[in-house]
Each structure stands twice: as C-alpha cells, then as structure tokens.
Design a protein around this motif. Structure first.
Motif, PDB file in Angstrom:
ATOM      1  N   ARG A 194       5.595   3.242  -9.193  1.00  0.00           N
ATOM      2  CA  ARG A 194       5.388   3.504  -7.763  1.00  0.00           C
ATOM      3  C   ARG A 194       6.700   3.450  -6.983  1.00  0.00           C
ATOM      4  N   CYS A 195       7.425   2.334  -7.078  1.00  0.00           N
ATOM      5  CA  CYS A 195       8.667   2.200  -6.307  1.00  0.00           C
ATOM      6  C   CYS A 195       9.692   3.276  -6.666  1.00  0.00           C
ATOM      7  N   GLN A 196       9.678   3.706  -7.923  1.00  0.00           N
ATOM      8  CA  GLN A 196      10.702   4.649  -8.372  1.00  0.00           C
ATOM      9  C   GLN A 196      10.183   6.081  -8.472  1.00  0.00           C
TER      10      GLN A 196
ATOM     11  N   LEU B 257      18.472   0.911 -11.172  1.00  0.00           N
ATOM     12  CA  LEU B 257      17.630   2.046 -10.785  1.00  0.00           C
ATOM     13  C   LEU B 257      16.414   1.567  -9.990  1.00  0.00           C
ATOM     14  N   PHE B 258      15.870   0.401 -10.377  1.00  0.00           N
ATOM     15  CA  PHE B 258      14.737  -0.146  -9.614  1.00  0.00           C
ATOM     16  C   PHE B 258      15.173  -0.543  -8.203  1.00  0.00           C
ATOM     17  N   VAL B 259      16.251  -1.288  -8.114  1.00  0.00           N
ATOM     18  CA  VAL B 259      16.698  -1.786  -6.806  1.00  0.00           C
ATOM     19  C   VAL B 259      16.991  -0.622  -5.864  1.00  0.00           C
TER      20      VAL B 259
ATOM     21  N   ALA C 149       3.332  -7.678 -12.622  1.00  0.00           N
ATOM     22  CA  ALA C 149       3.321  -7.069 -11.294  1.00  0.00           C
ATOM     23  C   ALA C 149       4.729  -6.848 -10.758  1.00  0.00           C
ATOM     24  N   CYS C 150       4.952  -5.656 -10.191  1.00  0.00           N
ATOM     25  CA  CYS C 150       6.230  -5.358  -9.545  1.00  0.00           C
ATOM     26  C   CYS C 150       6.468  -6.401  -8.453  1.00  0.00           C
ATOM     27  N   ARG C 151       7.691  -6.921  -8.391  1.00  0.00           N
ATOM     28  CA  ARG C 151       8.003  -7.961  -7.396  1.00  0.00           C
ATOM     29  C   ARG C 151       7.982  -7.388  -5.977  1.00  0.00           C
ATOM     30  N   ARG C 152       8.015  -6.043  -5.859  1.00  0.00           N
ATOM     31  CA  ARG C 152       8.051  -5.421  -4.552  1.00  0.00           C
ATOM     32  C   ARG C 152       6.668  -4.916  -4.123  1.00  0.00           C
ATOM     33  N   CYS C 153       5.941  -4.232  -5.037  1.00  0.00           N
ATOM     34  CA  CYS C 153       4.698  -3.570  -4.627  1.00  0.00           C
ATOM     35  C   CYS C 153       3.469  -4.002  -5.421  1.00  0.00           C
ATOM     36  N   GLY C 154       3.652  -4.798  -6.466  1.00  0.00           N
ATOM     37  CA  GLY C 154       2.495  -5.294  -7.215  1.00  0.00           C
ATOM     38  C   GLY C 154       2.002  -4.389  -8.328  1.00  0.00           C
TER      39      GLY C 154
HETATM   40 ZN   LIG Z   1       7.000  -1.403  -7.292  1.00  0.00          ZN
END
Ligand SMILES: [Zn+2]
Length: 265
Positions: free
Chosen positions: A258-260, A171-173, A231-236
């Motif tokens: 945030r990402c999801q 779901l994250f990816v 921290a999110c590996r994509r957005c922190g």
């Molecule tokens: Zn994120």
C-alpha cells in the motif's frame, strides 16, 4: 547479508585489533594462497570500499577480502577458546600477541600490491559510506540503469554498499515501488532516497545492532525488512516479500504494497 555499515564496523574492529604489531599468526585457508606466509608483517591500516575490505600490510601488499552473503570477522584472545579458530568456516586467521582476528565464510580472499588496489574496486559506483561520497554520480548511474530501482540499488556498479536490508528500508521510507523502472524515478526522489539511506547507515555505525528505525531491539530495528506478514508500521497493511532481479540473481525485497503502491501484490 553484510552491507556497507557492517563492513565499516568490521573494518574499524580489524584495525583496532591488529594494526601496529607484527603478525605472529597468519593462516590463509584459501587454495590460491596456499604457502603464503605473512608472519612478521604488520597491518598498517584497514580500509573499506563498498563491501570490500582492504587489510594493508607494511610489505607493500594488501590482503583483500569480501564478506559476500554471510561472511563475518570474530575476535578472540590467543589463549581463549579455539573453537572459532578451527571452525570449518574459517578462511583466515590473523593474529598478534594480543588478538586473533578470524574471518569466517568469506566470499573472497586474495593478495594484491597495495598500489594496485584500485583495480579491485574500479568497477564499483560511489561508496555510500565514504566521506567524499559523490551523490550526483550515483544518481546519474542509477537513472541510466535499465532495470527496476530495486535492482539498481543492489547493483554495486551504480552505488556501492547497499544490500537487501538498506534497499528495502530506503524504498519504504521514501514510498517508492521497488519494481518501478530506475529511469522513471526522478533525480529529486533519488537524492532524497540516497541521503536518507546514507544518513541512517552512518547513524547505524554507533548502535549495537543494524537499525533503520533508530531502535536497536531485535524485531523493531526495521520498517519492512524481515517483517513478512507483520503490520506496516505506517498503515497496518501486511508487509509482503517477493523476489526481485533476473533469474538466478533474485533477492528478497520486503515492501508495503500500500505505502509503496506495488500493484503486483
Ligand atoms: Zn504501509
């Protein structure tokens, strides 16, 4: 929690260690199997479906096990340390002259006729790890589910083999909100989610530990699962965790708010 890839690993190890030689040890520490003696029978093959393991014997019977929440199999030499064999968590010991396979904390153990195995798995959706995985059928079942996509993925009757690790990672990816109603996720989104998850689970069969990132080092083997407040590996953004599912059946769902696009956080 053991998921389809973990079960496949256990399946391959059981077959490797047990198949082809008569069992000299068969201790079934399970109330309904008390008095059952499988010594002298031979393991022919071991098969997996979803989270179920089917140990097929040459007498026409199958020993069916399920790892549930924290079950696992350990393999020791018969002459080796006996600690694991006599552990209070041990539910079954199967052994040949070369190896002992010890099933610990198993959630299910029963014997069925091999020809009746289908009755054990008839209620399950397509097995995501199977060679003949039917993605279309899985997508149809997921979209018809009346609940969130997070719960739909964990429900083995839609799709078998996914647990909290792979649900959260997929779901994250694919940037999907786990709390979005399953019916609102498009077939294309589900197709991309399932194909990433299947491909990555299959790749994880050959790595030393379960990994969705391709990195096998502990702490770096996931994007969101087990990474609360990191921290999110994509957005922190700090990774969040919240319970998902109906009362008494809740499970932790790690995610990046945030990402999801998760509004609840
Ligand atoms: Zn994120």
């Amino acid at each position: 929690m053991p998921e389809g890839d973990t079960v496949r690993r256990a399946c391959a190890q059981l077959e490797h260690h047990l198949a082809g030689q008569p069992l000299t040890v068969a201790e079934l520490r399970w109330p309904t199997l008390a008095g059952t003696d499988l010594r002298g029978t031979t393991v022919v093959t071991v098969a997996a479906y979803g989270k179920h393991l089917l140990i097929r014997l040459d007498n026409g019977w199958t020993l069916h096990t399920h790892l549930r929440m924290d079950g696992r199999w350990a393999f020791v030499a018969p002459s080796g340390p006996s600690k694991v064999r006599y552990s209070p968590q041990t539910r079954v010991v199967l052994g040949t002259s070369e190896w002992l396979a010890v099933g610990l904390s198993l959630g299910m153990l029963d014997l069925v006729r091999t020809r009746d195995e289908h009755t054990l798995i008839a209620h399950l959706g397509p097995d995501i790890m199977a060679d003949d995985f039917d993605a279309e059928e899985a997508i149809t079942r997921l979209r018809a589910f009346s609940g969130t996509i997070g719960v739909a993925l964990l429900d083995q009757t839609n799709l078998a083999g996914i647990g909290t690790f792979w649900a959260a990672e997929g779901l994250f990816v694919r940037r999907l909100d786990p709390w979005r109603p399953a019916g609102e996720v498009t077939a294309d989104q589900l197709d991309a989610l399932i194909s990433w998850t299947r491909r990555t689970m299959l790749a994880a069969l050959t790595t030393p530990i379960q990994t969705s990132t391709g990195v096998s080092a502990p702490g770096r083997n996931s994007y969101v699962h087990g990474r609360h407040r990191q921290a999110c590996r994509r957005c922190g953004t700090p990774i969040a965790v919240a319970q998902i599912g109906p009362p008494t059946k809740e499970r932790p769902m790690f995610h990046c708010p945030r990402c999801q696009g998760v509004a609840r956080d």
